[in-house]
Scaffold this active site. Structure first.
Site, PDB file in Angstrom:
ATOM      1  N   CYS A   2       0.864  -1.165   0.000  1.00  0.00           N
ATOM      2  CA  CYS A   2       0.000   0.000   0.000  1.00  0.00           C
ATOM      3  C   CYS A   2       0.911   1.228   0.000  1.00  0.00           C
ATOM      4  O   CYS A   2       1.938   1.253   0.671  1.00  0.00           O
ATOM      5  CB  CYS A   2      -0.935   0.102   1.187  1.00  0.00           C
ATOM      6  SG  CYS A   2      -2.112  -1.238   1.295  1.00  0.00           S
ATOM      7  N   ARG A  27       3.951  -0.431  -4.852  1.00  0.00           N
ATOM      8  CA  ARG A  27       3.640  -0.933  -3.508  1.00  0.00           C
ATOM      9  C   ARG A  27       2.297  -1.646  -3.431  1.00  0.00           C
ATOM     10  O   ARG A  27       1.945  -2.237  -2.416  1.00  0.00           O
ATOM     11  CB  ARG A  27       3.640   0.224  -2.507  1.00  0.00           C
ATOM     12  CG  ARG A  27       4.949   0.954  -2.428  1.00  0.00           C
ATOM     13  CD  ARG A  27       4.848   2.105  -1.476  1.00  0.00           C
ATOM     14  NE  ARG A  27       4.656   1.640  -0.122  1.00  0.00           N
ATOM     15  CZ  ARG A  27       5.634   1.317   0.702  1.00  0.00           C
ATOM     16  NH1 ARG A  27       6.881   1.420   0.313  1.00  0.00           N
ATOM     17  NH2 ARG A  27       5.376   0.905   1.915  1.00  0.00           N
ATOM     18  N   ASN A 100      -1.536   2.066   5.638  1.00  0.00           N
ATOM     19  CA  ASN A 100      -0.648   1.033   5.109  1.00  0.00           C
ATOM     20  C   ASN A 100      -0.282   0.143   6.292  1.00  0.00           C
ATOM     21  O   ASN A 100       0.149   0.637   7.322  1.00  0.00           O
ATOM     22  CB  ASN A 100       0.600   1.719   4.527  1.00  0.00           C
ATOM     23  CG  ASN A 100       1.693   0.750   4.140  1.00  0.00           C
ATOM     24  OD1 ASN A 100       1.451  -0.432   3.950  1.00  0.00           O
ATOM     25  ND2 ASN A 100       2.907   1.259   4.038  1.00  0.00           N
ATOM     26  N   GLY A 101      -0.509  -1.174   6.167  1.00  0.00           N
ATOM     27  CA  GLY A 101      -0.162  -2.076   7.254  1.00  0.00           C
ATOM     28  C   GLY A 101      -1.358  -2.887   7.705  1.00  0.00           C
ATOM     29  O   GLY A 101      -2.345  -3.031   6.979  1.00  0.00           O
TER      30      GLY A 101
END
Ligand code: G6P
Length: 611
Positions: A2, A27, A100-101
């Site tokens: 991401c 990404r 993100n994550g």
């Protein structure tokens, strides 16, 4: 995984954020979205399934006007790639967030928020953070305080960027795991998952550390640590320029990156390797001179292609430097107990320097008795570089294609430098050292020659397109070369490919061999050649079709079931580097013939910042 880009400016931010997303697309690329706050402090959002170009098309038709905004390109973890699951997520019409994550405690938070009356539109873990921020804003927090409260509650790895109607003059972002860089402009400030995303607007950057929150305003940037105390952080000027990620004359980034290898290797040797002089330990950092003579064992840890580079280096380490060397994938290493040999060096390899498992392995190594951590990495500003005492940078330049090529060969060149440094420090034979330095210096020219095989390999690839499977064989240091060849082929052409040490063929994979199973072998002209030839005969005797990448003098004849492609000789111990090049070309052309998305293959991402 991401990509995040966000910012606040005196001008409309849509196009800046969209260009940032294009540059972050490596990404993740299953969906993308962008949200802005307009002059009336209202939120507007556009999301699309698919590539950033789909979002670009939607925004070209109906632009979003606003001077503060957040944007995201997604690699799905929680919830399939649909528009409803695409970021930004909005809570209560007033808070927009990109993430993100992975938020590991999303389930209990979701239950709690549902009980409080919040409606969930998506299956994502991200939406809990959006609602939770809205919850704190309702209780009187400003946006910075709300994010700080939420960060204290979240478990897992995440980077977030948030805007809110209630507090329109700022963008607040935070980092706990995945990288986040702050870009400083004049009267405008940004955050992004990497420097590349912001190069069109600034070259001045600071890097957030884990646990930090950043408050971006047009005229000021404030960074706070976990305790809420203000942190002063230096601003670094990047030497990179926006143009560095153009495809130029090439059809794909991967093709360009394959052809850039002679230059990338030269850059990685530049100023470090001179034929008639030993390498200087200082290239690894000031502490290296004292440390190198103490090292008695090496543990290499990496993921994916970088792991294959480590596997090749193990052969070099034991043969040239006479030092025991173990290699393990980071996702395994981080979760098991190890017996660390006395005076061991912990060596990580990573193109991006942001791979979550590799970073976690570095953390785990701190509780073990290593002498030092050495990172071989392609991104000077990365987390891995910042967390390692010793560093050797590969100067491959930005690698955009998801399938790693020039990062791999430059890692090998850097690894050979480390092997030579260790060998020197143990009093290795000066003539041997000189020969190996000479081999390193000749490598760019030999890779150039290997690239000249391109038209021939294109014709070989044409014959692969209809095949569903392939076996790759190699022995010794060429077994990991075969693994890398198989990985390249499966990543981008979706042909199922497996690599075996050639001696293992008869212990199972031989059962798969028939006329429909191409077998690709790597045949260096070394003392294992006769053994390898016997393995190849085993394939031939069962009607299998062989494609052999052979060094000169290997004496294999083209004939029924046997296709020999001669690879330039003279590379000595560095032959594994040279042999990789035709395998990269084979995977590339096969994928082009199949019509797959070479640079962004399905389900994969370039930078794997989640576990
Ligand atoms: C992903 C990429 C691979 C890469 C691996 C490790 O899987 O698609 O190309 O080899 O991550 O990445 P790193 O940046 O740590 O080398």
């Amino acid at each position: 995984m991401c990509g995040i880009v966000a910012g606040i400016a005196e001008r409309n931010v849509q196009d800046i954020l969209l260009e940032g997303l294009r540059r972050l697309e490596y990404r993740g690329y299953d969906s993308a979205g962008l949200a802005v706050l307009d002059e009336q402090n209202q939120l507007h959002r556009r999301r699309r399934v698919g590539k950033v170009a789909e979002l670009g098309q939607a925004l070209a038709e109906t632009p979003l006007i606003g001077k503060a905004g957040i944007a995201h390109t997604r690699w799905a973890t929680h919830g399939s790639p649909t528009e409803l699951n695409a970021h930004p997520h909005i809570s209560s019409g007033r808070v927009a967030i990109v993430h993100n994550g992975i938020i590991e405690n999303h389930a209990p938070l979701r239950a709690e928020l549902k009980a409080l009356g919040y409606n969930f539109e998506s299956e994502t873990d991200t939406e809990v953070a959006a609602h939770r921020i809205a919850y704190y804003l309702d209780r009187g927090d400003d946006l910075l305080q709300a994010v700080q409260h939420v960060v204290a509650e979240l478990e897992g790895a995440y980077a977030l960027a948030v805007i809110a109607c209630d507090d329109p003059g700022r963008v607040v972002a935070c980092r706990n795991g995945p990288p986040l860089v702050v870009g400083f402009g004049i009267g405008e400030h940004f955050v992004a998952s990497d420097v590349q995303a912001l190069l069109p607007v600034t070259q001045r950057f600071s890097f957030l550390e884990n646990g930090e929150v950043v408050d971006l305003r047009r005229d000021e940037v404030a960074i706070y640590d976990r305790e809420g105390d203000r942190v002063m952080r230096e601003i670094r000027v990047s030497g990179l320029t926006a143009g560095a990620i153009d495809r130029g004359q090439y059809r794909h980034f991967m093709q360009k990156e394959i052809f850039e290898q002679p230059f990338a290797i030269s850059e990685t040797l530049e100023g470090r390797v001179i034929e008639d002089r030993p390498l200087s330990p200082g290239v690894l950092g000031v502490a290296a001179e004292a440390l190198l003579p103490q090292i008695e064992a090496v543990q290499i840890v990496a993921c994916g292609t970088s792991y294959h580079a480590g596997m090749i280096a193990r052969y070099w380490m034991e043969e040239i430097a006479n030092i025991p060397c173990q290699v393990e994938v980071a996702s395994e290493y981080r979760y098991r107990r190890h017996v660390v040999l006395p005076n061991s060096l912990f060596l990580t390899l990573s193109q991006s320097g942001e791979t979550a498992d590799t970073l976690a392995a570095v953390q785990a190594s701190r509780d073990e008795h290593y002498l030092a951590r050495l990172a071989i990495c392609n991104v000077p500003e990365s987390s891995l570089v910042r967390e390692s005492e010793l560093v050797l940078l590969t100067h491959a330049g930005p690698e955009i294609g998801v399938a790693s090529t020039k990062a791999f060969t430059t890692q090998l060149v850097a690894l050979m430098q480390v092997v030579l440094l260790l060998a020197q420090s143990r009093g290795a034979d000066a003539a041997v050292m000189r020969r190996l330095r000479g081999e390193l210096l000749q490598l760019p020219g030999l890779v150039e020659k290997a690239l000249a095989l391109d038209p021939l390999i294109t014709r070989v690839a044409e014959r692969y397109v209809e095949r569903g499977h392939a076996l790759f064989l190699g022995r010794g240091a060429f077994y990991p070369v075969a693994m890398e060849g198989a990985l390249k082929l499966k990543e981008i052409s979706y042909i199922h490919a497996e690599a075996y040490p050639a001696g293992e063929l008869k212990h199972g994979p031989l059962a798969l061999v028939d006329a429909d199973m191409p077998v690709i072998a790597v045949a260096p002209n070394n003392d294992m050649l006769e053994k390898l030839k016997s393995n190849l005969e085993e394939v031939r005797a069962r009607g299998g079709e062989l494609f052999v990448f052979a060094e000169p003098g290997v004496a294999l004849e083209n004939g029924p079931g046997m296709n020999v492609i001669e690879v330039p000789g003279g590379s000595g111990m560095l032959a594994p580097v040279l042999m990789t090049v035709p395998l990269q070309l084979l995977a590339y052309h096969t994928a082009v013939f199949k019509g797959t998305d070479v640079d962004q293959p399905r389900n994969l991402a370039k930078s794997v910042t989640v576990e």
